[in-house]
Enzyme design. Structure first.
Site, mmCIF file in Angstrom:
data_model
loop_
_atom_site.group_PDB
_atom_site.id
_atom_site.type_symbol
_atom_site.label_atom_id
_atom_site.label_comp_id
_atom_site.label_asym_id
_atom_site.label_seq_id
_atom_site.Cartn_x
_atom_site.Cartn_y
_atom_site.Cartn_z
ATOM 1 N N GLU A 47 0.861 -1.200 0.000
ATOM 2 C CA GLU A 47 0.000 0.000 0.000
ATOM 3 C C GLU A 47 0.892 1.243 0.000
ATOM 4 O O GLU A 47 1.951 1.238 0.639
ATOM 5 C CB GLU A 47 -0.834 -0.033 1.292
ATOM 6 C CG GLU A 47 -1.626 1.216 1.584
ATOM 7 C CD GLU A 47 -2.232 1.224 3.019
ATOM 8 O OE1 GLU A 47 -1.597 0.694 3.963
ATOM 9 O OE2 GLU A 47 -3.338 1.773 3.169
ATOM 10 N N ASN A 110 -6.889 6.437 -1.616
ATOM 11 C CA ASN A 110 -5.810 5.484 -1.349
ATOM 12 C C ASN A 110 -6.061 4.329 -2.340
ATOM 13 O O ASN A 110 -7.006 3.558 -2.169
ATOM 14 C CB ASN A 110 -5.907 5.024 0.115
ATOM 15 C CG ASN A 110 -4.743 4.151 0.521
ATOM 16 O OD1 ASN A 110 -4.037 3.600 -0.332
ATOM 17 N ND2 ASN A 110 -4.548 3.987 1.815
ATOM 18 N N LYS A 127 -9.444 2.384 -1.831
ATOM 19 C CA LYS A 127 -9.666 1.821 -0.480
ATOM 20 C C LYS A 127 -11.003 2.270 0.120
ATOM 21 O O LYS A 127 -11.302 3.474 0.153
ATOM 22 C CB LYS A 127 -8.506 2.227 0.430
ATOM 23 C CG LYS A 127 -8.497 1.591 1.814
ATOM 24 C CD LYS A 127 -7.185 1.936 2.511
ATOM 25 C CE LYS A 127 -7.068 1.356 3.898
ATOM 26 N NZ LYS A 127 -5.772 1.722 4.522
ATOM 27 N N GLU A 146 -5.870 8.810 7.888
ATOM 28 C CA GLU A 146 -6.457 8.376 6.599
ATOM 29 C C GLU A 146 -7.856 8.943 6.402
ATOM 30 O O GLU A 146 -8.238 9.288 5.296
ATOM 31 C CB GLU A 146 -6.486 6.846 6.514
ATOM 32 C CG GLU A 146 -5.131 6.243 6.245
ATOM 33 C CD GLU A 146 -5.253 4.806 5.785
ATOM 34 O OE1 GLU A 146 -5.837 4.545 4.725
ATOM 35 O OE2 GLU A 146 -4.739 3.930 6.512
ATOM 36 N N CYS A 172 -4.996 -2.982 2.801
ATOM 37 C CA CYS A 172 -4.709 -2.935 4.240
ATOM 38 C C CYS A 172 -5.912 -3.161 5.146
ATOM 39 O O CYS A 172 -6.328 -4.277 5.343
ATOM 40 C CB CYS A 172 -3.993 -1.638 4.601
ATOM 41 S SG CYS A 172 -3.229 -1.760 6.231
ATOM 42 N N ASN A 197 0.252 -1.194 5.390
ATOM 43 C CA ASN A 197 1.187 -0.512 6.304
ATOM 44 C C ASN A 197 0.536 -0.642 7.670
ATOM 45 O O ASN A 197 -0.413 0.092 7.974
ATOM 46 C CB ASN A 197 1.275 0.988 5.999
ATOM 47 C CG ASN A 197 2.124 1.320 4.791
ATOM 48 O OD1 ASN A 197 3.291 1.697 4.900
ATOM 49 N ND2 ASN A 197 1.530 1.205 3.619
HETATM 50 N N1 CDV Z 1 -2.919 1.328 6.649
HETATM 51 C C1 CDV Z 1 -3.874 0.753 7.397
HETATM 52 O O1 CDV Z 1 -5.019 0.583 6.964
HETATM 53 N N2 CDV Z 1 -3.519 0.387 8.664
HETATM 54 C C2 CDV Z 1 -4.437 -0.177 9.615
HETATM 55 C C3 CDV Z 1 -4.037 0.134 11.029
HETATM 56 C C4 CDV Z 1 -4.195 1.567 11.351
HETATM 57 C C5 CDV Z 1 -4.878 -0.637 12.024
HETATM 58 C C6 CDV Z 1 -4.540 -1.693 9.458
HETATM 59 O O2 CDV Z 1 -5.675 -2.203 9.467
HETATM 60 O O3 CDV Z 1 -3.522 -2.377 9.402
#
Ligand code: CDV
Length: 305
Positions: A47, A110, A127, A146, A172, A197
């Site tokens: 990501e 994103n 996203k 975010e 993510c 991430n």
């Molecule tokens: N980049 C993300 O979406 N990170 C989230 C963290 C903040 C919980 C994740 O679900 O990994």
């Protein structure tokens, strides 16, 4: 015709705030060449793979935020990656911050794209599950803005006919939501690519910090099994600007078995042969949706909040 895709998962170590996009792209090209040597024909990157994970800072000026966004894709910095992919006949998936200007209105997403072996973009995902918060919260050791910097994705969860199979994407935090994978699974997804991430420290529930790697694999393995699909999860890992990010990049079979996993927190490549026909082992048996699903009993799931 063989339905096997040799998939490479290209974990990236930290990208500092000072690191240029060209430097990140060069790192990704090195991993792509390594993937080619291992006969891979599809490579998945994390990501927001072109810059540091900028939502960890609060910026007041929109111009400062926009520096992390791409107005077009490919662009000058990423063109070499597309050219290398074309040269090596390598499909790829990559995440980046997208600025789309439509009728003079600026939209920030994103985003992840799916690029065919021809170097052509054949799929885009924005996203949907945006974690974190909208306002500056001084008590946090680092921000997770975010919800401030991105709009909720407007492309839904789609499956793309590419690389000889049905390919889905998510990003993510989406992976923690079973609905993400079920919507892709209902469209017959055979391989789902996602980058992440994920900080080790979760400020709202620090007592779960030691479970971050476990939760990562837990959701990916169960989603692969419950939807009879391959899943490729790829981290940006390691200590990035004083924030520790988990690694755990992995390739998971439709049975839920982990078939390859990164062992470091740096730039690292893993490869696995993914036979898309193996999805049938699950899709035609225990999770034969048309035979066994009971959607009339699930209506609450899609009811508005
Ligand atoms: N980049 C993300 O979406 N990170 C989230 C963290 C903040 C919980 C994740 O679900 O990994």
């Amino acid at each position: 015709m063989t339905r096997k895709i040799k998939v490479a998962a290209a974990q990236l170590g930290p990208i500092s705030r000072e690191e240029s996009r060209s430097s990140a792209v060069n790192r990704m090209i090195s991993l792509m060449r390594e993937a080619k040597k291992k006969d891979a024909n599809f490579i998945v990157y994390p990501e927001l793979a072109l810059t540091t994970f900028f939502p960890r800072w609060y910026f007041e000026k929109q111009s400062e935020i926009d520096k992390f966004f791409e107005k077009e894709m490919p662009n000058e910095a990423t063109q070499p990656l597309f050219e290398e992919a074309y040269k090596l006949k390598m499909g790829f998936n990559i995440g980046y911050a997208e600025l789309q200007i439509e009728d003079g209105i600026h939209h920030h997403y994103n985003t992840a794209i799916l690029v065919e072996k021809t170097g052509k973009i054949v799929g885009k995902y924005r996203k949907i599950h945006l974690p974190g918060h909208e306002e500056f919260e001084p008590w946090r050791p680092f921000q997770h803005l975010e919800k401030r910097y991105f709009e909720t994705g407007n492309l839904g969860f789609k499956v793309h006919q590419a690389l000889g199979g049905k390919i889905g994407m998510c990003i993510c935090n989406d992976r923690r939501w079973p609905e993400t994978f079920r919507v892709l699974g209902l469209q017959g997804a055979e391989l789902i690519a996602l980058g992440y991430n994920t900080p080790v420290h979760y400020p709202l529930a620090p007592e779960h910090d030691h479970l971050q790697d476990f939760h990562n694999h837990l959701v990916l393995q169960s989603a692969a099994y419950q939807n009879g699909t391959w899943i490729v999860g790829v981290a940006k890992a390691g200590e990035e600007e004083k924030c520790d990010l988990i690694g755990g990049t992995c390739i998971i079979a439709p049975t839920g078995e982990l078939v390859a996993e990164c062992k470091t927190l740096g730039d690292e490549l893993i490869v696995a042969e993914c036979d898309l026909d193996r999805c049938k082992e699950i899709k035609e048996n225990i999770f034969n949706f048309s035979l066994h699903r009971e959607p009339q009993n699930y209506t609450l799931i899609s009811a508005p909040k």
